[in-house]
Design a protein around this motif. Structure first.
Motif, short mmCIF file in Angstrom:
data_model
loop_
_atom_site.label_atom_id
_atom_site.label_comp_id
_atom_site.label_asym_id
_atom_site.label_seq_id
_atom_site.Cartn_x
_atom_site.Cartn_y
_atom_site.Cartn_z
N PRO A 71 0.85 -1.19 0.00
CA PRO A 71 0.00 0.00 0.00
C PRO A 71 0.88 1.24 0.00
O PRO A 71 1.94 1.24 0.63
N ALA A 72 0.46 2.26 -0.73
CA ALA A 72 1.26 3.50 -0.78
C ALA A 72 0.33 4.67 -1.04
O ALA A 72 -0.70 4.52 -1.70
N ASP A 73 0.69 5.83 -0.51
CA ASP A 73 -0.16 7.00 -0.71
C ASP A 73 -0.06 7.52 -2.15
O ASP A 73 -1.06 7.70 -2.83
N VAL B 112 -10.98 -1.72 -2.01
CA VAL B 112 -10.88 -3.09 -1.51
C VAL B 112 -12.23 -3.76 -1.72
O VAL B 112 -13.26 -3.24 -1.30
N THR B 113 -12.25 -4.92 -2.40
CA THR B 113 -13.52 -5.62 -2.57
C THR B 113 -13.68 -6.72 -1.53
O THR B 113 -14.78 -7.11 -1.18
N PHE B 114 -12.55 -7.20 -1.01
CA PHE B 114 -12.62 -8.34 -0.10
C PHE B 114 -11.29 -8.44 0.63
O PHE B 114 -10.24 -8.31 0.01
N SER B 115 -11.34 -8.59 1.93
CA SER B 115 -10.10 -8.84 2.64
C SER B 115 -10.21 -10.17 3.36
O SER B 115 -11.25 -10.50 3.92
N GLU B 116 -9.15 -10.91 3.32
CA GLU B 116 -9.19 -12.30 3.75
C GLU B 116 -7.98 -12.57 4.63
O GLU B 116 -6.88 -12.19 4.27
N VAL B 117 -8.21 -13.23 5.78
CA VAL B 117 -7.09 -13.56 6.65
C VAL B 117 -6.62 -14.96 6.31
O VAL B 117 -7.42 -15.87 6.14
N HIS C 248 -8.11 -7.89 -1.86
CA HIS C 248 -8.47 -7.86 -3.27
C HIS C 248 -8.83 -6.42 -3.60
O HIS C 248 -9.75 -5.86 -3.01
N VAL C 249 -8.09 -5.81 -4.51
CA VAL C 249 -8.29 -4.40 -4.81
C VAL C 249 -8.70 -4.25 -6.26
O VAL C 249 -8.02 -4.76 -7.16
N ALA C 250 -9.83 -3.58 -6.50
CA ALA C 250 -10.28 -3.33 -7.86
C ALA C 250 -10.09 -1.86 -8.17
O ALA C 250 -10.66 -1.00 -7.49
N GLY C 251 -9.23 -1.57 -9.15
CA GLY C 251 -9.00 -0.17 -9.54
C GLY C 251 -9.40 0.05 -10.98
O GLY C 251 -9.63 -0.90 -11.72
N GLU C 252 -9.49 1.33 -11.37
CA GLU C 252 -9.86 1.65 -12.76
C GLU C 252 -8.80 1.13 -13.72
O GLU C 252 -9.09 0.77 -14.85
N LYS C 253 -7.55 1.14 -13.27
CA LYS C 253 -6.46 0.76 -14.17
C LYS C 253 -6.09 -0.72 -14.06
O LYS C 253 -5.15 -1.17 -14.71
N THR D 44 -12.94 0.43 1.09
CA THR D 44 -11.81 1.28 1.45
C THR D 44 -10.94 1.52 0.20
O THR D 44 -10.61 0.58 -0.51
N ARG D 45 -10.58 2.79 -0.05
CA ARG D 45 -9.74 3.07 -1.21
C ARG D 45 -8.28 3.09 -0.79
O ARG D 45 -7.92 3.73 0.20
N ILE D 46 -7.46 2.36 -1.51
CA ILE D 46 -6.02 2.41 -1.21
C ILE D 46 -5.22 2.50 -2.50
O ILE D 46 -5.69 2.13 -3.58
N GLY D 47 -4.00 3.05 -2.36
CA GLY D 47 -3.07 3.07 -3.48
C GLY D 47 -2.16 1.86 -3.38
O GLY D 47 -1.90 1.36 -2.29
N VAL D 48 -1.72 1.36 -4.53
CA VAL D 48 -0.86 0.17 -4.52
C VAL D 48 0.41 0.48 -5.30
O VAL D 48 0.36 0.89 -6.47
N ALA D 49 1.56 0.33 -4.63
CA ALA D 49 2.84 0.54 -5.30
C ALA D 49 3.25 -0.76 -5.98
O ALA D 49 3.21 -1.83 -5.36
N ILE D 50 3.61 -0.66 -7.27
CA ILE D 50 4.05 -1.84 -8.02
C ILE D 50 5.54 -1.70 -8.30
O ILE D 50 5.95 -0.82 -9.05
#
Lengths: 354, 361, 281
Positions: free
Chosen positions: B284-286, B294-299, B307-312, B329-335
């Motif tokens: 995760p990154a700002d 986030v569509t689903f979080s699983e332990v 599971h993160v669904a983004g426009e890109k 929850t909206r989060i940024g993801v660093a690749i």
């Protein structure tokens, strides 16, 4: 939907020892709860008390403030999903989902929008016309769940290990669909399972049960970070928490001759108590500075792919450390650092709060 | 000294279950066969055991073909997914059954059964019936019965899949030492769990759609999966695969996700590829190129999978620690561009470039 | 408090039910010791006090005046029933194992069709079968013989045995036989050493049904035998005359139901021991 209150409820089968010890428990309206524990821990008994299949030998069952202790299952307005999918094989998926509403006299025009809504939630919209006979096991379980969700007025939705017969590969997908459907319908859900991952993934609150008692209740993070006793610490997380025999060193607590924690909490327990320091394998780190940390020796390393599990001996006690793959592991002698904020202190198995 | 299978093929009702499977399984080593459900793993074991006839192919052990022998003459032991024991026999008699069949001396049978029962931790359970012990113990009985024979070939078909999570962890830890007694046997272990395969195996065979996709040492398969399918199978959660291309401006992933091309990739021909990145290497990154909900979080164990669904593009992240992230929850993801795997953009998805190997044992 | 009340209720219900079930037996028992006067004198139960007990009813079953000799038919009945039942169980078990483990196909006919074909033998009313059976036995020269009856009974009992045993074998996972083969058993050894011991409850149940159906048959015994061979039900009917001999009929009813009661008792004992129940997930 309603708040469920188990007021001083306990149960013993045939007057012997208590399968479920007397306790006060509240399930708030609209939240998802998981009853987690090994078989024989009392979780199924508790579920049966809520559904009315078992009349508790002690206490009262209050649903939305009304005493339901002696009300039979059929009049409790509770939906239940069992281990094995229950579908009417001769009916279509639509008719299966519509069945609970038809039983209450709804006609097709009235029930159609509701059934379609639930099918959509479960991702079964395209299957509505199909016969339930030809569904796979996971689809059948979704239909069983859908029958529980379709009634808006149920007091609670109970699920008894619903993923037991599902192919391991399908579990994650089914878990996601059930969780998303629950999030939308906001029923009060009580979910029984012996699988930590399932419980922590699903529930707003997890009730860890053991030998007829709720040993800890809390969110997933709370259970992971502050296990109330050594059992929960071992049961939650993979691998489980490390527990090292601790000793009093001066006015502090530590082990291997190194003081790690202030003894504030430990001062209140008797000297004879079995003191242990608990720390999660992922919170331990190798110290690169040759002076810092406690000396340890590496026994073996297990390669799990993204993570490595390192088995070490520290002062003749075995400790597991979990690190990311990129971490370099010293061969032979090493030094481990124990971050103070991650350490937990246990006396005779129970967490001491500082 | 090894078990060799060559060009095994099996087609039933038009469905190819095995499509030319060839592999070598050395004695004294543990081979993990990993693949999704219906990849042909179970079929392969049943063919080796002689429980399933084949359309074509060769089986031989130490140079002696045995494909024509019936199951009862092959000296193969097998442990099933379900806890299969003889219900009418006690635990002791279950384990003794194969030895009695071989007509070993009574004292020899007693000695070996006691020995193996204490190895699997059931020394005090000999008199019980399988129905009177827990699932984990039942599976240990099945294991003991397979171990006691010191058979030429020992086959295990997802033996841990039906066990509780903690029990699975425990037995997985014990497995290496359990099989160390089988130093002359070929041991083949089926699984769908990459961590399990990596931990216990000397050699990994990846199966996909009835064929062998890759054979190699665990670390090698993990660091350099030969294709998209292998990359997905050997990672849990499966590796993120995003379609994209390399062009004059660097990398273009998913729906307009721009990344600078690291030196390793800058020299590749400018065209379409498929890019892979492990869920554990996303963070995760700002300030991030990929933003989504986030569509689903699983332990899972001590990790949390998001599971993160983004426009890109949509990705799966694996983060250390246990927590709950509410859906939406909206989060940024660093690749990390230097950690990208590059695969051919076709049906097979062959590996073109893998990031530098990191650590490992 | 509550549990004790419930168990008292349970025992009361069981008592009432047993009284209901046992009443006809009591009636038959008392009646078998009465004479014509005792029977017509209204309902009486206490011997010596309410009526004068007599052994006449029992004597008439063993060659007494105006009666029959029940010993030979009794022995014949046992031979025919037990013989036919055992042969049916042996054949039925083997057939059922094949039907449970292997796939047969002849055109559109599959395993389930074969099983149904077996059951369908029992759909037809006996009268439809009587003439073909008669002609067949006549052709074989087996009319009025025990062998002939045994053959006919096998045809009637085999479907029951196959049907019950297919169900039981289906309940033993195929992996159990496979494992036995991997442990070094040939398919036959796997069947006898592993599958059969785990199917004992099924065999017992099937055997019990075969014995009951065989023992109780009247129709075929009546149509296919005449003088040389006579089974118990037919012999008993011969007791009847213009005046119904309630005493000897009661005695014969008791004596002919006795073996079935014994069988049911032992089978129930064996099944409820529970050690035979499976351990397979």
């Amino acid at each position: 939907m309603a708040r469920i209150h188990l007021e001083q409820v306990g149960h013993s089968y045939g007057g012997g020892t208590y399968a479920l010890e007397k306790a006060d428990l509240v399930f708030e309206e609209g939240l998802t709860y998981a009853l987690l524990g090994p078989s024989g821990c009392g979780k199924t008994t508790m579920l049966n008390i809520i559904s009315g299949l078992v009349r508790p030998s002690d206490g009262r069952v209050l649903v939305g403030g009304t005493d339901m202790t002696d009300v039979p299952t059929v009049r409790r307005n509770i939906a239940q999903v069992f281990q094995f999918p229950v579908v009417y094989r001769s009916k279509t998926v639509f008719e299966n989902l519509a069945f609970p509403l038809r039983c209450r006299g709804w006609n097709t025009t009235r029930l159609r929008p509701r059934v379609e809504e639930i099918a959509e939630l479960l991702g079964m919209s395209k299957r509505l016309g199909q016969s339930a006979r030809n569904l796979t096991a996971d689809e059948k379980q979704l239909v069983s769940l859908g029958r529980g969700l379709v009634r808006e007025d149920v007091a609670a939705l109970l699920m008894d290990e619903p993923l037991t017969v599902i192919d391991p590969q399908m579990k994650s997908d089914l878990r996601r669909r059930i969780k998303q459907a629950n999030a939308r319908t906001r029923h009060t859900v009580v979910y029984v399972t012996h699988d930590q991952n399932e419980a922590m993934t699903f529930a707003d609150e997890v009730l860890v049960m053991r030998a007829g008692r709720v040993v800890q209740r809390g969110g997933a993070q709370e259970l992971f970070e502050n296990p109330r006793d050594t059992y929960v610490g071992t049961f939650i997380g993979s691998p489980g928490m490390n527990f090292m025999a601790a000793e009093r060193i001066g006015g502090r607590i530590g082990f291997a001759g190194v003081a790690l924690l202030p003894a504030t909490a430990a001062n209140e327990v008797p000297d004879a108590a079995d003191l242990r320091i608990g720390i999660r394998p992922e919170h331990l780190a190798f110290s690169n500075d040759g002076e810092q940390g406690i000396p340890a020796s590496v026994n073996f390393v297990q390669d799990q792919g993204s993570f490595l599990i390192v088995d070490l001996t520290v002062a003749s006690q075995t400790i597991k450390v979990k690190v990311r793959r990129e971490v370099r592991i010293p061969s032979g002698p090493a030094r481990l650092s124990f971050p103070a904020e991650r350490l937990r202190l246990y006396a005779d198995g129970a967490l001491l709060t500082p | 000294m090894s078990l060799v299978v060559q060009e095994l093929s099996l087609v039933r009702n038009g469905v190819p279950h095995l499509g030319g499977v060839s592999a070598t399984f050395p004695r004294g080593q543990l081979t993990a066969v990993i693949g999704r459900t219906l990849a042909g793993k179970t079929t392969l074991l049943r063919v080796i055991a002689g429980l399933q006839a084949i359309d074509g192919g060769m089986l031989d052990l130490d140079g002696r073909p045995f494909g024509r022998l019936p199951a009862w003459k092959r000296d193969v032991a097998m442990v099933y997914q379900q806890f299969i024991n003889y219900p009418h026999l006690s635990v002791f008699e279950n384990v003794a059954f194969p030895l009695r069949k071989k007509r070993l001396a009574r004292t020899e049978v007693e000695r070996r059964v006691r020995e193996v029962l204490s190895t699997v931790g059931l020394a005090d359970f000999g008199k019980r019936r399988p129905s009177a012990i827990s699932g984990g113990q039942q599976q240990r009985v099945a294991l003991a019965r397979a171990l006691v024979r010191e058979a030429n070939i020992l086959l295990l078909d997802e033996p841990l899949v039906n066990l509780d999570y903690k029990l699975r962890e425990q037995l997985r830890d014990e497995f290496r030492s359990l099989f160390s007694t089988q130093e002359h046997s070929v041991v083949i272990f089926n699984t769908t769990d990459p961590a399990e395969a990596m931990m216990i195996a000397d050699q990994i065979v990846v199966m996909h759609e009835g064929r062998i996709a890759q054979i190699g040492k665990p670390a090698d398969v993990f660091e350099a999966p030969v294709s998209v399918a292998v990359a997905e199978i050997i990672n849990d959660p499966p590796m993120n695969i995003l379609a994209g291309r390399i062009d004059g401006d660097g990398l273009l992933l998913g729906e307009g996700l721009r990344l600078p091309a690291p030196p390793r990739l800058a020299t590749l021909p400018r065209r379409a590829y498929r890019f892979g990145v492990r869920a554990g290497e996303l963070a995760p990154a700002d300030e991030a190129p990929l933003v989504g909900a986030v569509t689903f979080s699983e332990v899972s164990g001590s990790e949390t999978t998001l599971h993160v669904a983004g426009e890109k593009g949509s990705v799966v992240l694996q983060l250390e620690g246990v927590f709950v992230m509410p859906p939406g929850t909206r989060i940024g993801v660093a690749i990390p561009a230097d950690r990208l795997f590059v695969f051919e953009d076709d049906g097979e998805g062959r590996l073109i470039s893998a990031p530098a190997a990191i650590g490992g044992s | 408090m509550m549990p004790r009340f419930y168990s008292a209720l349970k025992y009361a219900a069981v008592l009432i039910w047993s009284a209901f079930v046992l009443a006809p037996f009591m009636w038959a028992l008392t009646t078998s010791f009465k004479t014509a006067n005792g029977v017509t004198g209204g309902p009486t139960y206490l011997p010596w006090i309410q009526y004068k007990p007599s052994l006449h009813g029992w004597e008439s079953l063993f060659g007494g005046a105006g009666g029959i000799d029940i010993v030979q038919p009794y022995i014949d009945s046992i031979i025919v029933t037990v013989g036919a039942s055992i042969i049916s169980i042996v054949l039925g078990t083997l057939a059922a194992y094949g039907l449970s483990r292997f796939q047969y196909r002849a055109g559109f006919v599959k395993n389930s069709d074969i099983v149904f074909f077996f059951i369908s033998q029992r759909i037809m009313p006996p009268i439809v079968l009587a003439i073909p059976f008669f002609l067949m036995l006549q052709f074989l020269g087996l009319l009025d013989t025990k062998t002939g009856l045994i053959i006919v009974y096998i045809a009637l009992l085999l479907p029951i045995a196959v049907w019950i045993m297919v169900d039981f074998f289906d309940g033993v996972p195929r992996a159990v036989d496979e494992m036995a083969m991997l442990d070094g058993c040939t398919p036959f050894e796997a069947f006898f050493k592993v599958v059969l011991p785990n199917s004992l409850p099924g065999i017992l149940v099937a055997l019990m049904f075969c014995l009951i159906f065989g023992w109780n048959d009247f129709f075929f015994a009546f149509t296919l035998t005449f003088t040389d061979t006579q089974l118990l039900p037919v012999a008993i009917v011969a007791l009847n005359s213009s005046v119904t001999p309630w005493w000897s009929l009661s005695a014969s009813a008791l004596i002919s139901v006795a073996p079935l009661v014994l069988i049911a008792f032992f089978v129930e004992r064996l099944l409820s021991r529970g050690t035979l129940a499976g351990a397979i997930r």
